[in-house]
Design an enzyme around this catalytic site. Structure first.
Site, mmCIF file in Angstrom:
data_model
loop_
_atom_site.group_PDB
_atom_site.id
_atom_site.type_symbol
_atom_site.label_atom_id
_atom_site.label_comp_id
_atom_site.label_asym_id
_atom_site.label_seq_id
_atom_site.Cartn_x
_atom_site.Cartn_y
_atom_site.Cartn_z
ATOM 1 N N HIS A 198 0.722 -1.402 -0.332
ATOM 2 C CA HIS A 198 0.226 -0.361 0.201
ATOM 3 C C HIS A 198 0.812 1.118 0.358
ATOM 4 O O HIS A 198 0.640 2.145 -0.563
ATOM 5 C CB HIS A 198 -1.020 0.146 1.207
ATOM 6 C CG HIS A 198 -2.106 -0.753 1.149
ATOM 7 N ND1 HIS A 198 -3.384 -0.590 1.537
ATOM 8 C CD2 HIS A 198 -2.284 -2.397 0.903
ATOM 9 C CE1 HIS A 198 -4.239 -2.217 1.122
ATOM 10 N NE2 HIS A 198 -3.684 -2.710 1.069
ATOM 11 N N ASP B 178 -6.005 5.816 2.126
ATOM 12 C CA ASP B 178 -5.750 4.904 0.859
ATOM 13 C C ASP B 178 -7.373 4.225 1.420
ATOM 14 O O ASP B 178 -7.970 4.440 2.729
ATOM 15 C CB ASP B 178 -5.587 3.761 2.331
ATOM 16 C CG ASP B 178 -5.090 2.296 1.528
ATOM 17 O OD1 ASP B 178 -5.989 1.459 1.403
ATOM 18 O OD2 ASP B 178 -3.592 1.789 1.948
#
Ligand code: UDP
Length: 454
Positions: A21, A110
């Site tokens: 990520h 995110d």
């Protein structure tokens, strides 16, 4: 790179704490910085303690709390403990950070941190969600979240608009085996509970790669593909300093890998890695070992130190003639090396995008999460590799692995796969080059922020 001034919009980008990520989100930060946006990046304090960060960049680094600030590096917390705590502690800590940064214009969060949208709302700043997985995978999660697809999946073939028909096992594991991972299933589905309130929905993908599903999703939200987020020097070469990811969970055995590769013939090496999280079982590691040794190709294999005990010592010690085992490698440099002929991968989306960007055909050995769907696309949609299918015990046998490697390296299909790979690799570069689809999407966002500032 432009110089920053007080007038420039200021964006905070926050990432879920995992290598897969942090890499794409930080790379997106570099693009924003290059277009004159003041950019602050934050991930959790506990994760930031476990990684090496190269601070030689114009990005400012901050952290927020997940409630585990005192944990030691690499200390495992089970998902059913971690996610509720993060949900409880994260929002307050993020609020404090937004207040501290005073004058933020946008929050890019995110998708795994959906509660961040409510924080952005409270401060009345632009809110943008960034997905690190494919549009296809997220479309499946969206359909489940909105009950357009019921769990457990009842039909043997799963239909989702914009996607090819999928066998059950080709959907993400959190969907077709949802009962095994309830906490993670909740997390991936929760990404869509408040998404209708996001001003932008960014994907680390590119338009041509997922055209059909992007078009379907664009009817729902302001979807913008902004990838692939590989360092610029591997794609458009416009950001001269952007040669590598700047956060590393593990230290790569750089010179060992590159020296070893340097005297191998072109396209002769099989590169294997299962990313930062996967831990294949001992039986699977044994099948891989035997497949590699019996197959006879040169191989470079990333076996994390926690996994080394599953591999015979003579292989780990490099006493096998045709192989090198390392605990971590500079994957981008490895994939870009002319000696690499194929990539045996778990099909984490970063690895897949890197292979596409650098034109390396794949053998997919998906283990869980989105990897099963990514592997389907690798083989059947993009035609850039084959899948090594597991047997009834869930193991990819040595024979299957070897025959897949052989197919991709020199078999009948290899010519078509290489041709497709060149096409996708060119399209990936085109997307991020000046005026490409992803570049234009980033420009549009930057312009809108600029307008809000004046
Ligand atoms: N990676 C690396 N060295 C290695 C193995 C992996 O730098 O030896 C990087 C790889 O380039 C990718 C990331 O780790 O950017 C892994 O992300 P991915 O989405 O492929 O898998 P995950 O770790 O999330 O399962």
């Amino acid at each position: 790179m432009s110089t920053l001034s007080l007038k420039e919009p200021h964006v905070l980008v926050i990432s879920y704490p995992a290598q897969g990520h942090v890499n794409p989100l930080l790379q997106f930060c570099k693009r924003l910085v290059s277009k004159g946006i003041k950019t602050t990046f934050a991930t959790t304090f506990s994760f930031s303690k476990s990684v090496h960060i190269d601070h030689n960049t114009l990005i400012t680094f901050e952290t927020f709390s997940d409630g585990f600030d005192d944990n030691g590096p690499d200390q495992f917390v089970p998902p059913d403990v971690y996610f509720p705590k993060l949900r409880e502690v994260g929002p307050k800590s993020l609020c404090d950070l937004v207040q501290k940064l005073d004058g933020l214009d946008a929050l890019i969060y995110d998708g795994f941190l959906p509660w961040a949208l409510d924080v952005a709302k409270r401060f009345e700043i632009v809110r943008a969600v960034f997905f690190t997985q494919t549009c296809a995978v997220n479309s499946i999660y969206y359909n489940v979240n909105r009950k357009l697809l019921e769990l457990p999946l009842s039909n043997s073939v799963v239909s989702v608009p914009g996607l090819p028909p999928l066998e059950k096992w080709e959907t993400p594991s959190f969907v077709h085996k949802f009962e095994l991972y309830p906490a993670i299933c909740d997390l991936v589905l929760s990404q869509f509970t408040n998404i209708d309130q996001a001003d932008y929905v960014f994907f680390n993908s590119f338009y041509k790669l997922e055209e059909e599903v992007v078009d379907v999703m664009a009817k729902l939200w302001r979807v913008r593909t902004v990838g692939p987020t590989l360092p610029s020097m591997y794609l458009d070469k416009r950001l001269l300093d952007d040669k590598d990811y700047i956060v590393n969970l593990l230290k790569p055995n750089h010179s060992e890998c590159m020296n070893w590769l340097s005297n191998k013939p072109k396209r002769s090496v099989v590169y294997l890695s299962f990313g930062s999280l996967i831990q294949p079982g001992a039986k699977q590691m044994n099948e891989i070992t035997r497949g590699l040794i019996d197959g006879g190709f040169n191989f470079l294999w990333v076996v994390k130190s926690s996994e080394e005990f599953k591999v015979p010592t003579e292989i780990v010690d490099g006493k096998s003639n045709n192989g090198l085992v390392v605990t971590w490698c500079p994957q981008l440099e490895v994939l870009a090396h002319e000696s690499i002929g194929c990539f045996v991968t778990h099909c984490g989306f970063n690895s897949v995008l890197e292979a596409i960007g650098l034109g390396v055909p794949m053998v997919g050995m998906p283990q869980w999460s989105d990897q099963t769907t990514n592997a389907k696309y690798v083989e059947d949609v993009w035609g850039v590799g084959v899948r090594a299918k597991p047997n009834a015990n869930g193991l990819v046998s040595r024979q299957v692995l070897d025959s897949c490697i052989r197919e991709v390296m020199e078999g009948e299909k290899s010519i078509r796969i290489k041709k497709n790979m060149i096409r996708w690799s060119d399209l990936a570069k085109e997307a991020i080059e000046e005026g490409g689809s992803s570049d234009k999407n980033i420009d549009e966002f930057v312009e809108e922020l600029g307008k809000r500032k004046t």
